[in-house]
Design a protein around this motif. Structure first.
Motif, PDB file in Angstrom:
ATOM      1  N   LEU A   1       0.842  -1.191   0.000  1.00 16.46           N
ATOM      2  CA  LEU A   1       0.000   0.000   0.000  1.00 16.46           C
ATOM      3  C   LEU A   1       0.878   1.241   0.000  1.00 16.46           C
ATOM      4  CD1 LEU A   1      -3.206   0.681   1.985  1.00 16.46           C
ATOM      5  CD2 LEU A   1      -1.302   2.273   2.264  1.00 16.46           C
ATOM      6  N   ARG A   2       0.448   2.239  -0.760  1.00 19.33           N
ATOM      7  CA  ARG A   2       1.152   3.519  -0.809  1.00 19.33           C
ATOM      8  C   ARG A   2       0.185   4.643  -0.482  1.00 19.33           C
ATOM      9  NH1 ARG A   2       4.850   4.883  -5.810  1.00 19.33           N
ATOM     10  NH2 ARG A   2       6.304   3.868  -4.365  1.00 19.33           N
TER      11      ARG A   2
ATOM     12  N   VAL B   1       1.041   5.249 -12.521  1.00 13.97           N
ATOM     13  CA  VAL B   1       2.097   4.652 -13.355  1.00 13.97           C
ATOM     14  C   VAL B   1       3.321   4.327 -12.502  1.00 13.97           C
ATOM     15  CG1 VAL B   1       3.728   5.115 -15.222  1.00 13.97           C
ATOM     16  CG2 VAL B   1       1.308   5.709 -15.499  1.00 13.97           C
ATOM     17  N   ASP B   2       3.732   5.269 -11.674  1.00 12.04           N
ATOM     18  CA  ASP B   2       4.892   5.039 -10.803  1.00 12.04           C
ATOM     19  C   ASP B   2       4.637   3.863  -9.867  1.00 12.04           C
ATOM     20  OD1 ASP B   2       6.040   7.228 -11.984  1.00 12.04           O
ATOM     21  OD2 ASP B   2       5.710   8.585 -10.288  1.00 12.04           O
ATOM     22  N   ALA B   3       3.432   3.810  -9.293  1.00 10.07           N
ATOM     23  CA  ALA B   3       3.103   2.740  -8.364  1.00 10.07           C
ATOM     24  C   ALA B   3       3.121   1.382  -9.052  1.00 10.07           C
ATOM     25  CB  ALA B   3       1.740   2.996  -7.735  1.00 10.07           C
TER      26      ALA B   3
ATOM     27  N   PRO C   1      -2.545   0.105 -10.562  1.00  9.18           N
ATOM     28  CA  PRO C   1      -3.131  -0.460  -9.345  1.00  9.18           C
ATOM     29  C   PRO C   1      -4.401   0.262  -8.935  1.00  9.18           C
ATOM     30  CG  PRO C   1      -1.264   0.935  -8.800  1.00  9.18           C
ATOM     31  CD  PRO C   1      -1.288   0.828 -10.297  1.00  9.18           C
ATOM     32  N   ASP C   2      -5.102  -0.321  -7.974  1.00  2.91           N
ATOM     33  CA  ASP C   2      -6.280   0.321  -7.395  1.00  2.91           C
ATOM     34  C   ASP C   2      -5.888   1.682  -6.826  1.00  2.91           C
ATOM     35  OD1 ASP C   2      -7.456  -2.084  -7.982  1.00  2.91           O
ATOM     36  OD2 ASP C   2      -8.297  -2.396  -5.982  1.00  2.91           O
ATOM     37  N   LEU C   3      -6.854   2.578  -6.845  1.00  3.71           N
ATOM     38  CA  LEU C   3      -6.614   3.954  -6.419  1.00  3.71           C
ATOM     39  C   LEU C   3      -7.821   4.425  -5.616  1.00  3.71           C
ATOM     40  CD1 LEU C   3      -4.587   6.350  -6.928  1.00  3.71           C
ATOM     41  CD2 LEU C   3      -6.002   6.946  -8.906  1.00  3.71           C
ATOM     42  N   ILE C   4      -7.567   4.996  -4.449  1.00  4.93           N
ATOM     43  CA  ILE C   4      -8.637   5.603  -3.661  1.00  4.93           C
ATOM     44  C   ILE C   4      -8.492   7.114  -3.767  1.00  4.93           C
ATOM     45  CG2 ILE C   4      -9.637   5.895  -1.367  1.00  4.93           C
ATOM     46  CD1 ILE C   4      -8.823   3.021  -0.758  1.00  4.93           C
TER      47      ILE C   4
ATOM     48  N   ASP D   1       4.937  13.890  -0.298  1.00  4.22           N
ATOM     49  CA  ASP D   1       5.710  12.720   0.099  1.00  4.22           C
ATOM     50  C   ASP D   1       4.975  11.462  -0.338  1.00  4.22           C
ATOM     51  OD1 ASP D   1       7.772  11.303   1.252  1.00  4.22           O
ATOM     52  OD2 ASP D   1       7.355  11.934   3.320  1.00  4.22           O
ATOM     53  N   ARG D   2       5.698  10.360  -0.384  1.00  6.40           N
ATOM     54  CA  ARG D   2       5.121   9.046  -0.617  1.00  6.40           C
ATOM     55  C   ARG D   2       5.610   8.116   0.477  1.00  6.40           C
ATOM     56  NH1 ARG D   2       6.395   8.335  -7.119  1.00  6.40           N
ATOM     57  NH2 ARG D   2       4.511   9.419  -7.870  1.00  6.40           N
TER      58      ARG D   2
END
Length: 281
Positions: A3-4, A27-29, A72-75, A241-242
């Motif tokens: 998870l990010r 895309v990065d994820a 990936p999934d995105l919220i 930040d990530r």
């Protein structure tokens, strides 16, 4: 599941700019093996929208964002209107650009510097949902976390991951927080999130935003908390930040072995007592 939290400062009322940012983050994820990306409250529109709420509100749809169909999934956090043209502050779990689940913010802060009750309709419930791989997720938006009954309702429905989107302002910058952050006000958020994780043996992903809009300076400090209450990752409190963490159902099981809070909770008792308080029984 990896998870990010993508902590950033959405551009106010510039949905195209924000959607492009979210697509890049996706895309990065994908390149880094992330399975779920969580963004802050109103990440599509910016927070302090005021009277622009009606022009920014999109019609409710099961597939509102084809541009976010890859990765990936995105919220995301956005504004959507119902059939009666009422705009809601909504969290959407997107999979392939389609809505897997939506939550409309229940508690709208209308005090101090906040005025959400003037602009948004109020959500009327919380539902845990299956996200695959054994993960059962519950969504909350900002002020919702300050009403512990909502987190309990999600836990009672089997949630093992609570995702909280926030646009929480920072206060007490001179004093700072006991955990070392710049904003004293953020300590309370950490206490609430860690308490929910410990009580229910669930992960808590709290995605706050940064930046400034009008009088609001947002506090950052996003965090991912393990089911035992440990802070797995913490974002900067001023900058974009990530933060990433590996989530494991084994950790959920381990956190629930010494305790039995979720098992022993009695929704029927709660329902009876609430009925009594309201004079219905």
């Amino acid at each position: 599941m990896r998870l990010r939290i993508e902590q950033f400062a959405p551009a106010l009322c510039r949905t195209d700019t924000n959607l492009a940012r979210l697509a890049r983050a996706q895309v990065d994820a994908a390149a880094e093996g992330i399975g779920l990306v969580v963004t802050p409250e109103l990440s599509v529109t910016g927070y302090d929208v005021r009277d622009a709420v009606h022009t920014l509100a999109a019609a409710e749809s099961d597939a509102p964002y084809p541009g976010l169909a890859q990765g990936p999934d995105l919220i995301v956090g956005t504004i959507e209107r119902d059939a009666g043209f009422v705009p809601y502050n909504a969290a959407l779990h997107l999979r392939g650009g389609q809505v897997l689940h939506r939550h409309r913010k229940v508690y709208l802060p209308t005090y101090g510097m906040f005025d959400e009750g003037r602009y948004f309709g109020r959500g009327d419930g919380v539902r845990a949902y299956d996200a695959g791989g054994g993960w059962r997720v519950g969504l909350l938006v900002c002020e919702d976390l300050w009403h512990p009954a909502l987190a309990w309702l999600l836990a009672a429905q089997g949630a093992n991951l609570l995702v909280v989107q926030a646009a929480a302002a920072g206060r007490g910058v001179v004093a700072g927080g006991s955990a070392g952050g710049r904003f004293a006000s953020w300590d309370a958020w950490e206490h609430l999130a860690r308490a929910a994780a410990i009580a229910y043996g669930a992960y808590v992903a709290l995605a706050n935003r940064v930046g400034v809009e009008g009088p609001l300076c947002f506090a950052g400090g996003s965090m991912i908390i393990a089911p035992d209450g440990a802070v797995l990752a913490r974002a900067d409190d001023l900058r974009e930040d990530r933060i990433d963490a590996e989530l494991s159902l084994d950790a959920v099981a381990a956190a629930r072995r010494p305790y039995a809070h979720v098992r022993d909770d009695d929704p029927r008792l709660v329902a009876r007592e609430i009925a009594r308080m309201l004079g219905d029984g």
